[in-house]
Design a protein around this motif. Structure first.
Motif, PDB file in Angstrom:
ATOM      1  N   ILE A 153      21.914 -15.399  47.357  1.00 55.28           N
ATOM      2  CA  ILE A 153      20.477 -16.071  47.768  1.00 55.28           C
ATOM      3  C   ILE A 153      20.486 -15.974  49.383  1.00 55.28           C
ATOM      4  CG2 ILE A 153      19.636 -18.588  47.901  1.00 55.28           C
ATOM      5  CD1 ILE A 153      21.306 -19.070  45.466  1.00 55.28           C
ATOM      6  N   LEU A 154      21.614 -16.248  50.022  1.00 56.61           N
ATOM      7  CA  LEU A 154      21.502 -16.064  51.391  1.00 56.61           C
ATOM      8  C   LEU A 154      21.200 -14.432  51.923  1.00 56.61           C
ATOM      9  CD1 LEU A 154      24.714 -18.254  52.474  1.00 56.61           C
ATOM     10  CD2 LEU A 154      22.195 -18.841  52.253  1.00 56.61           C
ATOM     11  N   ASP A 155      21.597 -13.717  51.200  1.00 56.01           N
ATOM     12  CA  ASP A 155      21.359 -12.319  51.514  1.00 56.01           C
ATOM     13  C   ASP A 155      19.905 -11.946  51.614  1.00 56.01           C
ATOM     14  OD1 ASP A 155      24.034 -11.713  52.134  1.00 56.01           O
ATOM     15  OD2 ASP A 155      24.481 -10.717  50.257  1.00 56.01           O
ATOM     16  N   THR A 156      19.087 -12.663  50.768  1.00 60.91           N
ATOM     17  CA  THR A 156      17.566 -12.671  50.882  1.00 60.91           C
ATOM     18  C   THR A 156      16.997 -13.188  52.000  1.00 60.91           C
ATOM     19  OG1 THR A 156      17.154 -14.554  49.503  1.00 60.91           O
ATOM     20  CG2 THR A 156      17.719 -12.657  48.290  1.00 60.91           C
ATOM     21  N   LEU A 157      17.785 -13.988  52.817  1.00 61.74           N
ATOM     22  CA  LEU A 157      16.895 -14.764  53.875  1.00 61.74           C
ATOM     23  C   LEU A 157      16.506 -13.727  55.066  1.00 61.74           C
ATOM     24  CD1 LEU A 157      19.077 -17.999  54.073  1.00 61.74           C
ATOM     25  CD2 LEU A 157      16.857 -17.459  52.837  1.00 61.74           C
ATOM     26  N   PRO A 158      17.219 -12.875  55.536  1.00 67.43           N
ATOM     27  CA  PRO A 158      16.742 -11.947  56.400  1.00 67.43           C
ATOM     28  C   PRO A 158      15.225 -11.178  56.166  1.00 67.43           C
ATOM     29  CG  PRO A 158      19.159 -11.645  56.655  1.00 67.43           C
ATOM     30  CD  PRO A 158      18.528 -12.476  55.288  1.00 67.43           C
ATOM     31  N   ASP A 213       6.288 -25.843  53.032  1.00 63.39           N
ATOM     32  CA  ASP A 213       5.213 -25.785  52.136  1.00 63.39           C
ATOM     33  C   ASP A 213       5.029 -24.276  51.788  1.00 63.39           C
ATOM     34  OD1 ASP A 213       4.753 -28.515  52.067  1.00 63.39           O
ATOM     35  OD2 ASP A 213       3.357 -28.277  53.765  1.00 63.39           O
ATOM     36  N   HIS A 214       5.831 -23.409  52.426  1.00 65.94           N
ATOM     37  CA  HIS A 214       5.829 -21.913  52.127  1.00 65.94           C
ATOM     38  C   HIS A 214       6.563 -21.545  50.679  1.00 65.94           C
ATOM     39  CE1 HIS A 214       6.695 -17.439  52.229  1.00 65.94           C
ATOM     40  NE2 HIS A 214       5.717 -17.542  53.236  1.00 65.94           N
ATOM     41  N   PRO A 215       5.452 -20.698  49.978  1.00 65.25           N
ATOM     42  CA  PRO A 215       6.019 -20.431  48.380  1.00 65.25           C
ATOM     43  C   PRO A 215       7.379 -19.961  48.370  1.00 65.25           C
ATOM     44  CG  PRO A 215       4.090 -19.228  48.749  1.00 65.25           C
ATOM     45  CD  PRO A 215       4.527 -19.997  50.358  1.00 65.25           C
ATOM     46  N   ALA A 216       7.907 -19.258  49.296  1.00 65.88           N
ATOM     47  CA  ALA A 216       9.424 -18.701  49.108  1.00 65.88           C
ATOM     48  C   ALA A 216      10.411 -20.074  49.333  1.00 65.88           C
ATOM     49  CB  ALA A 216       9.616 -17.616  50.307  1.00 65.88           C
ATOM     50  N   HIS A 217      10.092 -21.111  49.767  1.00 64.91           N
ATOM     51  CA  HIS A 217      11.137 -22.008  50.161  1.00 64.91           C
ATOM     52  C   HIS A 217      11.539 -22.575  49.124  1.00 64.91           C
ATOM     53  CE1 HIS A 217      12.369 -25.957  52.110  1.00 64.91           C
ATOM     54  NE2 HIS A 217      13.205 -25.111  52.301  1.00 64.91           N
ATOM     55  N   PRO A 218      10.817 -23.406  48.028  1.00 70.51           N
ATOM     56  CA  PRO A 218      11.243 -24.309  46.962  1.00 70.51           C
ATOM     57  C   PRO A 218      12.247 -23.465  46.140  1.00 70.51           C
ATOM     58  CG  PRO A 218       9.082 -24.394  47.324  1.00 70.51           C
ATOM     59  CD  PRO A 218       9.289 -23.462  48.016  1.00 70.51           C
ATOM     60  N   PRO A 219      12.122 -22.072  45.735  1.00 74.23           N
ATOM     61  CA  PRO A 219      13.085 -21.387  44.999  1.00 74.23           C
ATOM     62  C   PRO A 219      14.409 -21.338  45.527  1.00 74.23           C
ATOM     63  CG  PRO A 219      11.390 -20.137  45.123  1.00 74.23           C
ATOM     64  CD  PRO A 219      10.865 -21.172  45.954  1.00 74.23           C
ATOM     65  N   ILE A 220      14.500 -21.162  46.986  1.00 77.31           N
ATOM     66  CA  ILE A 220      15.825 -20.857  47.685  1.00 77.31           C
ATOM     67  C   ILE A 220      16.414 -22.252  48.237  1.00 77.31           C
ATOM     68  CG2 ILE A 220      16.667 -20.362  50.054  1.00 77.31           C
ATOM     69  CD1 ILE A 220      14.453 -18.245  50.332  1.00 77.31           C
ATOM     70  N   ARG A 221      15.552 -23.463  48.462  1.00 82.33           N
ATOM     71  CA  ARG A 221      16.102 -24.660  48.298  1.00 82.33           C
ATOM     72  C   ARG A 221      16.702 -25.424  47.100  1.00 82.33           C
ATOM     73  NH1 ARG A 221      11.352 -27.953  49.023  1.00 82.33           N
ATOM     74  NH2 ARG A 221      11.404 -27.740  46.878  1.00 82.33           N
ATOM     75  N   ASP A 222      16.002 -25.316  46.004  1.00 79.77           N
ATOM     76  CA  ASP A 222      16.342 -25.648  44.723  1.00 79.77           C
ATOM     77  C   ASP A 222      17.631 -24.921  44.296  1.00 79.77           C
ATOM     78  OD1 ASP A 222      14.040 -27.068  45.057  1.00 79.77           O
ATOM     79  OD2 ASP A 222      12.948 -26.076  43.669  1.00 79.77           O
ATOM     80  N   ALA A 223      17.821 -23.670  44.545  1.00 77.93           N
ATOM     81  CA  ALA A 223      18.921 -23.026  44.159  1.00 77.93           C
ATOM     82  C   ALA A 223      20.237 -23.391  44.816  1.00 77.93           C
ATOM     83  CB  ALA A 223      18.657 -21.346  44.151  1.00 77.93           C
ATOM     84  N   LEU A 224      19.954 -23.424  46.186  1.00 79.36           N
ATOM     85  CA  LEU A 224      20.943 -24.158  47.019  1.00 79.36           C
ATOM     86  C   LEU A 224      21.551 -25.348  46.755  1.00 79.36           C
ATOM     87  CD1 LEU A 224      20.175 -22.546  50.368  1.00 79.36           C
ATOM     88  CD2 LEU A 224      22.019 -21.474  48.989  1.00 79.36           C
ATOM     89  N   LEU A 225      20.492 -26.246  46.460  1.00 75.12           N
ATOM     90  CA  LEU A 225      20.832 -27.457  46.127  1.00 75.12           C
ATOM     91  C   LEU A 225      21.520 -27.641  44.740  1.00 75.12           C
ATOM     92  CD1 LEU A 225      17.617 -29.528  47.612  1.00 75.12           C
ATOM     93  CD2 LEU A 225      20.058 -29.724  48.367  1.00 75.12           C
ATOM     94  N   ARG A 226      21.153 -26.785  43.946  1.00 67.36           N
ATOM     95  CA  ARG A 226      21.891 -26.757  42.440  1.00 67.36           C
ATOM     96  C   ARG A 226      23.380 -26.277  42.798  1.00 67.36           C
ATOM     97  NH1 ARG A 226      21.884 -22.507  39.466  1.00 67.36           N
ATOM     98  NH2 ARG A 226      20.035 -21.649  40.398  1.00 67.36           N
ATOM     99  N   LEU A 227      23.631 -25.401  43.677  1.00 67.19           N
ATOM    100  CA  LEU A 227      24.624 -24.905  43.594  1.00 67.19           C
ATOM    101  C   LEU A 227      25.745 -25.348  44.709  1.00 67.19           C
ATOM    102  CD1 LEU A 227      23.675 -21.110  43.429  1.00 67.19           C
ATOM    103  CD2 LEU A 227      24.914 -22.521  41.520  1.00 67.19           C
ATOM    104  N   SER A 228      25.230 -26.091  45.475  1.00 68.36           N
ATOM    105  CA  SER A 228      25.935 -26.528  46.730  1.00 68.36           C
ATOM    106  C   SER A 228      25.765 -27.957  47.301  1.00 68.36           C
ATOM    107  CB  SER A 228      25.557 -25.903  47.971  1.00 68.36           C
ATOM    108  OG  SER A 228      25.551 -24.260  47.466  1.00 68.36           O
TER     109      SER A 228
END
Length: 96
Positions: free
Chosen positions: A19-24, A68-83
Motif C-alpha cells: 500500500i505504501l509503495d503506491t503513495l509516491p 475528501d480526495h477519492p484516492a484517500h478512503p481506500p488507502i486509509r481503510d486498508a491501513l486501518l484494517r491492517l494496522s
C-alpha cells in the motif's frame, strides 16, 4: 506547508508496504501534495511502529482536502484494517 506524518504498527508488513509503495504515485494527482516519503523507522524506540510515511501539502487547506480526495478512503481503510496508526499533522516552520 503542512506535514502529514503516519507511523504504522502492523502484523502484515508486506501488505502494508504494498500500500505504501503506491503513495509516491499520488504526487501530481492530489492537489497541493508536494512531497511523499515512505520509510522504515530506524529508531530503537519504535515500539512496534516500524513503517512510516510523510506527505507534505502546500497548506492546511490542501491537507484537509486530502480527506475528501477519492484516492484517500481506500488507502486509509486498508491501513486501518491492517494496522495501528499514529497520525501527526503540523505546520512546517519557515516553509512557504
Amino acid at each position: 506547508m503542512f506535514r502529514h506524518i503516519v507511523l504504522i504498527k502492523t502484523a502484515a508488513p508486506a501488505e502494508v508496504r504494498a500500500i505504501l509503495d503506491t503513495l509516491p504515485g499520488l504526487r501530481g494527482r492530489v492537489p497541493g501534495l508536494v512531497a511523499v516519503d515512505v520509510f522504515g523507522n530506524a529508531s530503537q524506540y519504535h515500539r512496534g511502529f516500524e513503517q512510516c510515511f510523510v506527505m507534505d501539502f502546500t497548506d492546511a487547506g490542501a491537507l484537509a482536502a486530502w480527506d475528501d480526495h477519492p484516492a484517500h478512503p481506500p488507502i486509509r481503510d486498508a491501513l486501518l484494517r491492517l494496522s495501528e496508526l499514529v497520525v501527526v499533522d503540523h505546520p512546517v516552520p519557515g516553509a512557504a
